[in-house]
Design a protein around this motif. Structure first.
Motif, PDB file in Angstrom:
ATOM      1  N   LEU A 207       0.836  -1.200   0.000  1.00 37.63           N
ATOM      2  CA  LEU A 207       0.000   0.000   0.000  1.00 37.63           C
ATOM      3  C   LEU A 207       0.874   1.254   0.000  1.00 37.63           C
ATOM      4  CD1 LEU A 207      -3.043   0.670   0.051  1.00 37.63           C
ATOM      5  CD2 LEU A 207      -2.855   0.850   2.543  1.00 37.63           C
ATOM      6  N   SER A 211       1.380   4.334  -2.765  1.00 30.84           N
ATOM      7  CA  SER A 211       1.325   5.754  -2.401  1.00 30.84           C
ATOM      8  C   SER A 211       2.526   6.500  -2.959  1.00 30.84           C
ATOM      9  CB  SER A 211       1.275   5.902  -0.878  1.00 30.84           C
ATOM     10  OG  SER A 211       0.098   5.333  -0.339  1.00 30.84           O
ATOM     11  N   THR A 214       2.245   6.915  -6.696  1.00 27.43           N
ATOM     12  CA  THR A 214       1.297   7.985  -7.028  1.00 27.43           C
ATOM     13  C   THR A 214       1.970   9.347  -6.906  1.00 27.43           C
ATOM     14  OG1 THR A 214      -0.588   6.657  -6.297  1.00 27.43           O
ATOM     15  CG2 THR A 214      -0.905   9.049  -6.410  1.00 27.43           C
ATOM     16  N   LYS A 223      -1.588   1.716  -9.730  1.00 26.40           N
ATOM     17  CA  LYS A 223      -2.805   0.920  -9.934  1.00 26.40           C
ATOM     18  C   LYS A 223      -2.467  -0.572  -9.976  1.00 26.40           C
ATOM     19  CE  LYS A 223      -6.754   0.457 -13.071  1.00 26.40           C
ATOM     20  NZ  LYS A 223      -7.404   0.982 -14.312  1.00 26.40           N
ATOM     21  N   LEU A 226      -1.743  -1.861  -6.474  1.00 26.52           N
ATOM     22  CA  LEU A 226      -2.974  -2.049  -5.691  1.00 26.52           C
ATOM     23  C   LEU A 226      -3.700  -3.322  -6.104  1.00 26.52           C
ATOM     24  CD1 LEU A 226      -4.273   1.634  -5.621  1.00 26.52           C
ATOM     25  CD2 LEU A 226      -3.224   0.361  -3.731  1.00 26.52           C
ATOM     26  N   THR A 241      -8.440  -1.064   1.770  1.00 22.11           N
ATOM     27  CA  THR A 241      -8.064   0.311   1.422  1.00 22.11           C
ATOM     28  C   THR A 241      -7.720   0.412  -0.056  1.00 22.11           C
ATOM     29  OG1 THR A 241      -7.180   0.657   3.652  1.00 22.11           O
ATOM     30  CG2 THR A 241      -6.458   2.193   1.941  1.00 22.11           C
ATOM     31  N   ALA A 242      -7.055  -0.629  -0.583  1.00 20.37           N
ATOM     32  CA  ALA A 242      -6.680  -0.644  -2.005  1.00 20.37           C
ATOM     33  C   ALA A 242      -7.922  -0.631  -2.889  1.00 20.37           C
ATOM     34  CB  ALA A 242      -5.830  -1.870  -2.294  1.00 20.37           C
ATOM     35  N   ASP A 244     -10.806   0.676  -2.187  1.00 20.78           N
ATOM     36  CA  ASP A 244     -11.381   2.026  -2.137  1.00 20.78           C
ATOM     37  C   ASP A 244     -10.592   2.998  -3.037  1.00 20.78           C
ATOM     38  OD1 ASP A 244     -13.316   1.229  -0.339  1.00 20.78           O
ATOM     39  OD2 ASP A 244     -12.142   1.832   1.445  1.00 20.78           O
ATOM     40  N   ARG A 245      -9.280   2.837  -3.059  1.00 18.54           N
ATOM     41  CA  ARG A 245      -8.471   3.716  -3.894  1.00 18.54           C
ATOM     42  C   ARG A 245      -8.689   3.455  -5.387  1.00 18.54           C
ATOM     43  NH1 ARG A 245      -2.403   4.177  -1.205  1.00 18.54           N
ATOM     44  NH2 ARG A 245      -3.061   4.900   0.856  1.00 18.54           N
ATOM     45  N   LYS A 247     -11.377   2.490  -6.753  1.00 18.98           N
ATOM     46  CA  LYS A 247     -12.674   3.011  -7.147  1.00 18.98           C
ATOM     47  C   LYS A 247     -12.571   4.479  -7.546  1.00 18.98           C
ATOM     48  CE  LYS A 247     -15.429  -0.067  -4.201  1.00 18.98           C
ATOM     49  NZ  LYS A 247     -16.323  -0.123  -3.031  1.00 18.98           N
ATOM     50  N   GLY A 248     -11.613   5.152  -6.960  1.00 18.72           N
ATOM     51  CA  GLY A 248     -11.465   6.573  -7.227  1.00 18.72           C
ATOM     52  C   GLY A 248     -10.571   6.868  -8.419  1.00 18.72           C
ATOM     53  N   LYS A 249      -9.971   5.830  -8.991  1.00 21.94           N
ATOM     54  CA  LYS A 249      -9.059   6.056 -10.105  1.00 21.94           C
ATOM     55  C   LYS A 249      -9.780   5.973 -11.452  1.00 21.94           C
ATOM     56  CE  LYS A 249      -4.870   4.618  -7.726  1.00 21.94           C
ATOM     57  NZ  LYS A 249      -4.263   5.942  -7.723  1.00 21.94           N
TER      58      LYS A 249
END
Length: 249
Positions: A207, A211, A214, A223, A226, A241-242, A244-245, A247-249
Motif C-alpha cells: 500500500l 502511495s 502515485t 494501480k 494495488l 483500502t486498495a 477504495d483507492r 474506485k477513485g481512479k
C-alpha cells in the motif's frame, strides 16, 4: 571429684560442638584439616582428663591434677578461638562465593534470549537484538527519520533472520518516505514484500509502495500495485483500502 566430672562434661560438650559452616561446602582443605585436628585434640584432652580423675584420687595428687586440668583448659580455650576464627573465615568465603555466583547468574540471565510477542506470535529475542530494534524505533518516534533510517538499515543487515526484521524493514521504508525520498522508500518496502511475504507488514508495504508511486506520478504502476495487493492479500485491511483507492481512479 564432682568438680572434675563437671570439667569433663564441659570438654565433652565442646568436642561435640558443631561448626557454624559445613566444611563439605568449601574447597579450603587446609582449613578443614585444621579444624578436624583441633577437634581430635580436644577429644584426646577429654580422655586424658578422665584418666587423671580415675587414677589420681589421693589427696597428695590433687594439686598436680588441678595444674594439669588448668593447662588443658587453657589449651582448649586457645583451640576454641582458632576453631571460631577458621569457621568465620569459611563463612565469609562461602558468602563471597554465593554472592559471586548470584551476580554471575544475574548477568547471564540478562544475556539470555527473552520471549516476546511480535504481530501476535511468540518469538525469542536476545538482549542486543531487542536494544538495537528499540533504539531505531525510538528515533523514528522522536521524529529523527534520518537517524532512524540509519539504525533500522543497520538492524536488518545485522539481524536478517530476526523476528523484528520485517517490522524493521517496513519502518525503514517509512523513515525514507518521511524524508520525502520516495524512490528509496519503494525499494525498502519492496524488500518487505520479497523477503517477508508472510508478515502482516507485507500488504501494508504494498500500500505504501502504491502511495509513493502515485506521488512520483507513476499512476499506472500504482494501480498495478494495488491490484496485486488485493490479489495476494485479499482479506487484509490494506486490501480493503486498495479497493477504495481503485474506485477513485
Amino acid at each position: 571429684m564432682i568438680k572434675f566430672a563437671k570439667t569433663a562434661f564441659v570438654l565433652a560438650a565442646f568436642a561435640a560442638l558443631p561448626l557454624t559452616a559445613s566444611a563439605g561446602l568449601f574447597d579450603d582443605d587446609e582449613a578443614r584439616r585444621a579444624i578436624l585436628d583441633m577437634r581430635t585434640r580436644v577429644t584426646k584432652m577429654e580422655g586424658d582428663l578422665k584418666n587423671l580423675i580415675d587414677t589420681k584420687t589421693d589427696k597428695s595428687a590433687t594439686l598436680d591434677l588441678i595444674a594439669q586440668q588448668q593447662n588443658l583448659m587453657e589449651e582448649i580455650n586457645r583451640l576454641r578461638g582458632q576453631v571460631e576464627l577458621l569457621a568465620h573465615s569459611i563463612d565469609t568465603a562461602a558468602k563471597r562465593e554465593k554472592d559471586f555466583y548470584s551476580d554471575l547468574d544475574a548477568r547471564l540471565r540478562k544475556l539470555e534470549p527473552r520471549e516476546v510477542t511480535i504481530d501476535g506470535k511468540t518469538a525469542s529475542v536476545d538482549l542486543a537484538e531487542q536494544k538495537a530494534y528499540d533504539t531505531g524505533m525510538q528515533q523514528f518516534k522522536d521524529g529523527d527519520y534520518k537517524g532512524a533510517a540509519s539504525l533500522l538499515s543497520d538492524f536488518v543487515k545485522r539481524y536478517p533472520a530476526s523476528s523484528y526484521a520485517a517490522n524493521a524493514q517496513y519502518w525503514l521504508g517509512n523513515a525514507y518516505y518521511a524524508q520525502r525520498d520516495c524512490k528509496t522508500a519503494i525499494v525498502a518496502q519492496q524488500a518487505v514484500v520479497k523477503n517477508y511475504a508472510d508478515s502482516p507488514r507485507a500488504p501494508e508495504a504494498m500500500l505504501n509502495i502504491a502511495s509513493c508511486q502515485t506521488e512520483l506520478k507513476a499512476v499506472n504502476n500504482a494501480k498495478k500495485t494495488l491490484q496485486e495487493l488485493i490479489k495476494s492479500y485479499p482479506d487484509s485491511q490494506a486490501a480493503a483500502t486498495a479497493r477504495d483507492r481503485l474506485k477513485g481512479k
